[in-house]
Design a protein around this motif. Structure first.
Motif, mmCIF file in Angstrom:
data_model
loop_
_atom_site.group_PDB
_atom_site.id
_atom_site.type_symbol
_atom_site.label_atom_id
_atom_site.label_comp_id
_atom_site.label_asym_id
_atom_site.label_seq_id
_atom_site.Cartn_x
_atom_site.Cartn_y
_atom_site.Cartn_z
ATOM 1 N N ALA A 35 0.910 -1.264 -0.007
ATOM 2 C CA ALA A 35 0.004 0.017 0.009
ATOM 3 C C ALA A 35 0.639 1.313 0.147
ATOM 4 O O ALA A 35 0.506 2.139 -0.871
ATOM 5 C CB ALA A 35 -0.703 0.063 1.071
ATOM 6 N N GLU A 36 2.046 0.949 0.749
ATOM 7 C CA GLU A 36 2.705 2.304 0.756
ATOM 8 C C GLU A 36 3.682 2.531 -0.407
ATOM 9 O O GLU A 36 3.669 3.655 -1.262
ATOM 10 C CB GLU A 36 3.894 2.266 1.941
ATOM 11 C CG GLU A 36 5.019 3.356 2.257
ATOM 12 C CD GLU A 36 5.796 3.327 3.075
ATOM 13 O OE1 GLU A 36 6.658 3.959 3.461
ATOM 14 O OE2 GLU A 36 5.842 2.080 3.674
ATOM 15 N N GLN A 37 4.091 1.509 -1.002
ATOM 16 C CA GLN A 37 4.929 1.721 -2.440
ATOM 17 C C GLN A 37 3.995 1.975 -3.620
ATOM 18 O O GLN A 37 4.495 2.926 -4.403
ATOM 19 C CB GLN A 37 5.557 0.293 -2.524
ATOM 20 C CG GLN A 37 6.350 0.080 -4.009
ATOM 21 C CD GLN A 37 7.251 -1.118 -3.939
ATOM 22 O OE1 GLN A 37 7.491 -1.696 -3.223
ATOM 23 N NE2 GLN A 37 7.792 -1.396 -5.116
ATOM 24 N N LEU A 38 2.759 1.605 -3.437
ATOM 25 C CA LEU A 38 1.822 1.837 -4.786
ATOM 26 C C LEU A 38 1.107 3.157 -4.816
ATOM 27 O O LEU A 38 0.347 3.576 -5.465
ATOM 28 C CB LEU A 38 0.753 0.620 -4.754
ATOM 29 C CG LEU A 38 1.683 -0.955 -5.220
ATOM 30 C CD1 LEU A 38 0.619 -1.841 -5.157
ATOM 31 C CD2 LEU A 38 2.422 -0.494 -6.371
ATOM 32 N N THR A 39 1.320 3.878 -3.484
ATOM 33 C CA THR A 39 0.820 5.266 -3.425
ATOM 34 C C THR A 39 1.625 6.216 -3.899
ATOM 35 O O THR A 39 2.626 6.446 -3.534
ATOM 36 C CB THR A 39 0.589 5.620 -1.940
ATOM 37 O OG1 THR A 39 -0.338 4.604 -1.282
ATOM 38 C CG2 THR A 39 -0.136 7.072 -1.861
ATOM 39 N N MET A 78 -2.507 7.764 -7.892
ATOM 40 C CA MET A 78 -2.787 6.118 -7.361
ATOM 41 C C MET A 78 -2.502 6.034 -5.966
ATOM 42 O O MET A 78 -1.541 6.533 -5.240
ATOM 43 C CB MET A 78 -1.944 5.130 -8.155
ATOM 44 C CG MET A 78 -2.173 3.784 -7.851
ATOM 45 S SD MET A 78 -3.872 3.282 -8.367
ATOM 46 C CE MET A 78 -3.670 3.253 -9.933
ATOM 47 N N TYR A 79 -3.611 5.408 -5.336
ATOM 48 C CA TYR A 79 -3.521 5.258 -3.722
ATOM 49 C C TYR A 79 -3.470 3.823 -3.458
ATOM 50 O O TYR A 79 -3.956 2.974 -4.498
ATOM 51 C CB TYR A 79 -4.957 5.827 -3.185
ATOM 52 C CG TYR A 79 -4.909 7.134 -3.241
ATOM 53 C CD1 TYR A 79 -4.218 8.138 -2.256
ATOM 54 C CD2 TYR A 79 -5.561 7.868 -4.105
ATOM 55 C CE1 TYR A 79 -4.159 9.508 -2.497
ATOM 56 C CE2 TYR A 79 -5.681 9.478 -4.354
ATOM 57 C CZ TYR A 79 -4.933 10.023 -3.534
ATOM 58 O OH TYR A 79 -5.016 11.470 -3.606
ATOM 59 N N GLY A 80 -2.909 3.391 -2.443
ATOM 60 C CA GLY A 80 -2.494 2.076 -2.257
ATOM 61 C C GLY A 80 -3.769 0.927 -1.748
ATOM 62 O O GLY A 80 -3.611 0.133 -2.486
ATOM 63 N N ALA A 91 -4.850 5.436 1.667
ATOM 64 C CA ALA A 91 -6.218 5.559 1.019
ATOM 65 C C ALA A 91 -6.517 6.613 0.451
ATOM 66 O O ALA A 91 -5.860 7.720 0.887
ATOM 67 C CB ALA A 91 -7.086 4.905 2.153
ATOM 68 N N PRO A 92 -7.444 6.943 -0.202
ATOM 69 C CA PRO A 92 -7.935 8.175 -0.950
ATOM 70 C C PRO A 92 -8.206 9.039 0.223
ATOM 71 O O PRO A 92 -8.905 8.728 1.240
ATOM 72 C CB PRO A 92 -9.102 7.908 -1.973
ATOM 73 C CG PRO A 92 -8.879 6.306 -2.269
ATOM 74 C CD PRO A 92 -8.189 6.016 -1.008
#
Length: 438
Positions: free
Chosen positions: A193-197, A201-203, A257-258
């Protein structure tokens, strides 16, 4: 000559009379028999019966819209569908049950209402019907965990209708671009979640709104960390060090999160994932087919699904939920019989295929292993495994459940918006529960 004719005539007459007296002569024609009465056509005892079904506006309501008219055509039983949101459904059903007004004869029953409905005898126990009609039901085909959708203390207060597995949906294109594999542990979930935010784009998408949504999401994470909100004796135990730690972990996820996620209900979380602004979302398996529908989804062909991650070292056990279907204990006997006809019909092997094809959720092994359905829904083997290792009690189905949910719904949200610490939030939730149980 005339005299001889008379002699012959009288001889023949005498001979005829003698034969008649002996029973050998001609007999009078038999009276025609009255035509046999044709058996009367069997009367349809349900002709003209009208039922009202209260349904949550979950995805399966689409299947109801398709199948209810077909049931009426086949049986003559008229079923009116009343579509309600989660909170409205619970409140309207409670008022109907308490007032014994029988406005609703059939109702969709959330798994967590089982104990409450049983304790108050709101719904009719179905065991007598099930025993009487066992030959029709193929009960062994229903997944064992699905019985938690209405069972309480050995009786069935609702019948399995729509089984959900808690799964992790993820954007396979986003993971591939980042060189990541889908997470299998909670620790990997947080890291992903952290890496993809990044940028737009949110994790991860989460439930944060004050009320039942955030309470249920938090309880799912407690389960995935191997915890419980009850102690070994079945007492409510919210403020434990383990549960505080899980709540802090839950709060960490919200960083990725968004914006506005602390106001997300189920539909907002779904919208976030379907519009492509988040990389991952834990949620119920019933939503999976919708991601391939271009009318409602911007991520068609970009989604995959895997088991909900559990904490490192935990024996995998997956959250199970969904809905049963119950009969109002205050409806008339005829209406109850008609309602049972609807339940039998809806949950039969034949109709279950149509149910699933129209956005319903499975309860039967034969449905989950059906070759045609597996071709349409290639994630069914994963759902089957999730059901086989399903935990239908991580949200306790006890009569006091709504009290626990209300308390967690208030104070978990208070923690997420910065009004409480994790420990103070769970302590206040515990106090609220205890106050309401006195």
């Amino acid at each position: 000559m005339k005299k001889s004719y008379k002699v012959v005539f009288y001889l023949l007459l005498a001979f005829t009379l003698i034969l008649g007296a002996a029973g050998c002569g001609p007999t009078a024609p038999a009276e025609p028999e009255a035509p046999a009465e044709e058996p009367a056509a069997e009367e349809n005892k349900f002709e003209g019966v009208e039922l009202t079904l209260a349904s949550m506006t979950d995805q399966y309501v689409t299947a109801f819209r398709v199948l209810v008219p077909r049931f009426t055509e086949e049986t003559g039983i008229q079923v009116t569908l009343d579509e309600l949101g989660y909170t409205d459904l619970y409140q309207k059903l409670t008022a109907d049950f308490v007032g014994k007004t029988a406005q609703y004869d059939l109702m969709t029953v959330d798994i967590v209402w089982s104990g409450e409905y049983a304790a108050n005898q709101y719904t009719l126990p179905l065991d007598d019907f099930m025993a009487r009609d066992e030959a029709e039901l193929n009960l062994d085909d229903i997944m064992p965990v699905a019985w938690t959708l209405g069972e309480w203390e050995g009786k069935h207060w609702a019948y399995p209708m729509a089984g959900y597995a808690n799964v992790l949906n993820y954007r396979k294109d986003v993971f591939e671009d980042a060189g990541l594999e889908p997470p299998t542990t909670q620790e990997e979930l947080l890291a992903a979640a952290e890496q993809l935010t990044s940028g737009d784009m949110y994790g991860i998408a989460l439930l944060g709104a004050k009320g039942s949504a955030v309470a249920q999401d938090y309880m799912a994470f407690v389960q995935q960390h191997g915890g419980s909100i009850l102690d070994a004796d079945g007492n409510v135990a919210l403020n434990t060090p383990e549960n505080v730690e899980v709540l802090e972990f839950f709060g960490e996820l919200f960083k990725y999160a968004p914006p506005g996620s602390t106001d997300y209900w189920w539909d907002q979380r779904e919208t976030a994932f379907r519009t492509g602004i988040v990389a991952m979302m834990e949620g119920w398996s019933i939503a999976r087919a919708g991601y391939e529908n271009p009318e409602i989804s911007s991520v068609v062909g970009l989604v995959d699904v895997t088991h909900a991650p559990v904490t490192e070292g935990m024996e995998p056990k997956y959250g199970f939920g969904g809905w049963g279907i119950g009969i109002n204990a205050s409806s008339s006997e005829l209406e109850q019989e008609a309602a049972w006809e609807f339940i039998k019909w809806l949950t039969s092997e034949e109709i279950q295929k149509e149910w699933v094809k129209n956005d319903g959720a499975p309860i039967r092994r034969s449905t989950l292993t059906d070759p045609e359905l597996n071709e349409m829904y290639p994630w069914f083997p994963l759902i089957l495994e999730s059901f086989e290792k399903g935990d239908g009690d991580y949200r306790p189905r006890i009569p006091e459940y709504s009290i626990i949910q209300d308390a967690l719904g208030t104070y978990v949200n208070a923690f997420l918006v910065g009004q409480e610490t994790a420990e103070s939030a769970l302590q206040k939730a515990q106090e609220q529960v205890e106050a309401n149980l006195k």
